[in-house]
Design a protein around this motif. Structure first.
Motif, PDB file in Angstrom:
ATOM      1  N   PHE A  79       0.913  -1.248  -0.055  1.00  0.00           N
ATOM      2  CA  PHE A  79       0.120   0.074   0.027  1.00  0.00           C
ATOM      3  C   PHE A  79       0.887   1.232   0.020  1.00  0.00           C
ATOM      4  N   GLU A  80       0.683   2.002  -1.037  1.00  0.00           N
ATOM      5  CA  GLU A  80       1.500   3.208  -1.161  1.00  0.00           C
ATOM      6  C   GLU A  80       0.724   4.439  -0.604  1.00  0.00           C
ATOM      7  N   PRO A  81       1.190   5.474   0.277  1.00  0.00           N
ATOM      8  CA  PRO A  81       0.629   6.328   0.923  1.00  0.00           C
ATOM      9  C   PRO A  81       0.723   7.640  -0.185  1.00  0.00           C
ATOM     10  N   ARG A  82      -0.213   7.938  -0.591  1.00  0.00           N
ATOM     11  CA  ARG A  82      -0.410   9.228  -2.142  1.00  0.00           C
ATOM     12  C   ARG A  82      -0.924  10.411  -1.501  1.00  0.00           C
ATOM     13  N   ALA A  83       0.036  11.273  -1.725  1.00  0.00           N
ATOM     14  CA  ALA A  83      -0.585  12.950  -1.126  1.00  0.00           C
ATOM     15  C   ALA A  83      -1.673  13.159  -2.341  1.00  0.00           C
ATOM     16  N   VAL A  84      -2.839  13.743  -2.029  1.00  0.00           N
ATOM     17  CA  VAL A  84      -3.830  14.192  -2.932  1.00  0.00           C
ATOM     18  C   VAL A  84      -4.484  15.378  -2.663  1.00  0.00           C
TER      19      VAL A  84
END
Length: 410
Positions: A362-367
């Motif tokens: 699981f990749e944390p992605r800034a949105v």
């Protein structure tokens, strides 16, 4: 030096050389039994217990890839669920910062119509009251005088009526003259008018004469005009109440007004009657449905904004007047957008973040987020259609991410 000494020295030197030569040519002794070479002590590595869980000493993350790795069991335990993003039709909205107010059409300031002393306070602040329920009892000298005048008028009417009825009988028998008969009828009509005036005065004082009433006639109640909640109270036992001073404020909080300022650029996008969604910080994740009921006809000269009002049902009284709120008013236009449940987007180090499922974890992605649509939120950047994003269990992933960051810092 004598020749003998030289010869003796030479002979001794030859003898020493022969001795040395013999020592050098002496055979080596038999080698002793070889001793085993010392063996370096081997460090024993404790065997790994297969029951030990991975990640007890260090979280099971692949820091070099920036991903969180979880086993199938950990994913199930954390309740992690993913959703494939797809563009959806979303109604365009105008989002406004607003303040909750009481419904001004269902609010009343209760005060007496005559100066009176407060003898009893029956309602407390926050009480729910019914229509016509007494809120306080007051004692008024003026009201007592009005009741006395009514009783006197009643007595005069009864006497005048009896004289008139007797005059009618005597007139029929031609015992009295017309002048006496007319005088009796005039007194009767005057008595009737006096009673009506006394009754009107009582009604103007918000009272009525009742012969069956117990207690002093100067005492009267102030009553709730409709069912509601006491939101203000200034009545104090023993004080003098005045008609120009409110004793209680009663408000019907079953519906509330959400007042906001609508900017000029948005005037053409909304219409009276449009549905609206109201959210407050007191109940995160919840939305209250209402309707736009009013748009002012004038623009404020200083703010260049137009007052707008959303009416929201409040049957459980969870919304309170003077709360700050956000009102999202729907427009007729629709757009295509990517949305996620609001719980799927979390703040990580002050940045809205979603977790995307990749092959390695699981990749944390800034949105970047946009408007809220019901219980979902619009994503403007950071993810693409078709990507699998965590929609449940994101808090567990955030906890692991923060734990790994703390471990790296150590």
């Amino acid at each position: 030096m004598p020749v003998f000494s030289l010869r003796r020295a030479a002979w001794l030197a030859c003898l020493a050389g022969a001795f040395v030569l013999a020592a050098c040519n002496k055979p080596d002794p038999a080698p002793a039994e070889a001793k085993p070479a010392p063996v370096a002590k081997e460090e024993t590595v404790p065997a790994k217990n297969p029951e030990d869980k991975e990640g007890d000493d260090k979280p099971a993350e692949a820091a070099e890839a920036g991903q969180l790795k979880l086993s199938a069991e950990e994913i199930e335990t954390a309740g992690i669920q993913v959703e494939a993003l797809a563009a959806q039709s979303v109604a365009d909205q105008v989002v406004l910062t607003a303040t909750i107010r009481a419904n001004q059409e269902r609010i009343a300031h209760v005060a007496p119509r005559v100066s009176a002393r407060i003898t009893q306070v029956k309602a407390k602040l926050g009480d729910n009251v019914k229509a016509g329920q007494p809120l306080a009892l007051l004692d008024s000298m003026e009201l007592g005088e009005a009741h006395s005048a009514y009783r006197q008028a009643q007595s005069q009417l009864a006497l005048a009526k009896a004289d008139f009825e007797r005059a009618q009988k005597l007139k029929a028998e031609e015992i009295i003259s017309d002048k006496d008969f007319l005088r009796a009828r005039s007194e009767y009509e005057k008595a009737r008018a006096s009673l009506r005036a006394a009754d009107d005065r009582l009604r103007l004082l918000d009272a009525a004469h009742d012969e069956s009433e117990a207690g002093p006639v100067s005492v009267f109640p102030v009553k709730a005009p409709f069912a509601g909640t006491v939101i203000e109270k200034s009545a104090v036992l023993g004080e003098l109440a005045q008609p120009d001073k409110s004793l209680f404020t009663v408000a019907d909080l079953s519906t509330l007004w959400i007042e906001a300022n609508l900017f000029e650029k948005d005037l053409g996008r909304v219409r009276v009657g449009a549905p609206a969604t109201v959210t407050v910080s007191a109940y995160p994740g919840e939305a209250f449905q209402g309707r736009l009921t009013y748009i002012s006809s004038t623009v404020d000269r200083e703010t260049r904004a137009v007052q707008a009002r959303v009416e929201v049902p409040n049957p459980d009284r969870r919304l309170k007047p003077e709360m700050f709120a956000t009102a999202a008013i729907a427009t007729a236009a629709t757009t295509e957008a990517l949305t996620l449940p609001q719980a799927a987007v979390l703040l990580v180090n002050g940045q809205p973040t979603a977790f995307v499922r990749e092959a390695g974890g699981f990749e944390p992605r800034a949105v970047e987020v946009g408007d809220k649509v019901g219980k979902r939120i619009v994503l403007t950047s950071g993810v693409k259609a078709g990507e699998s994003v965590v929609v449940a269990g994101a808090y567990a992933l955030k906890a692991r991410l923060l734990k790994s960051q703390i471990g790296d810092a150590d």
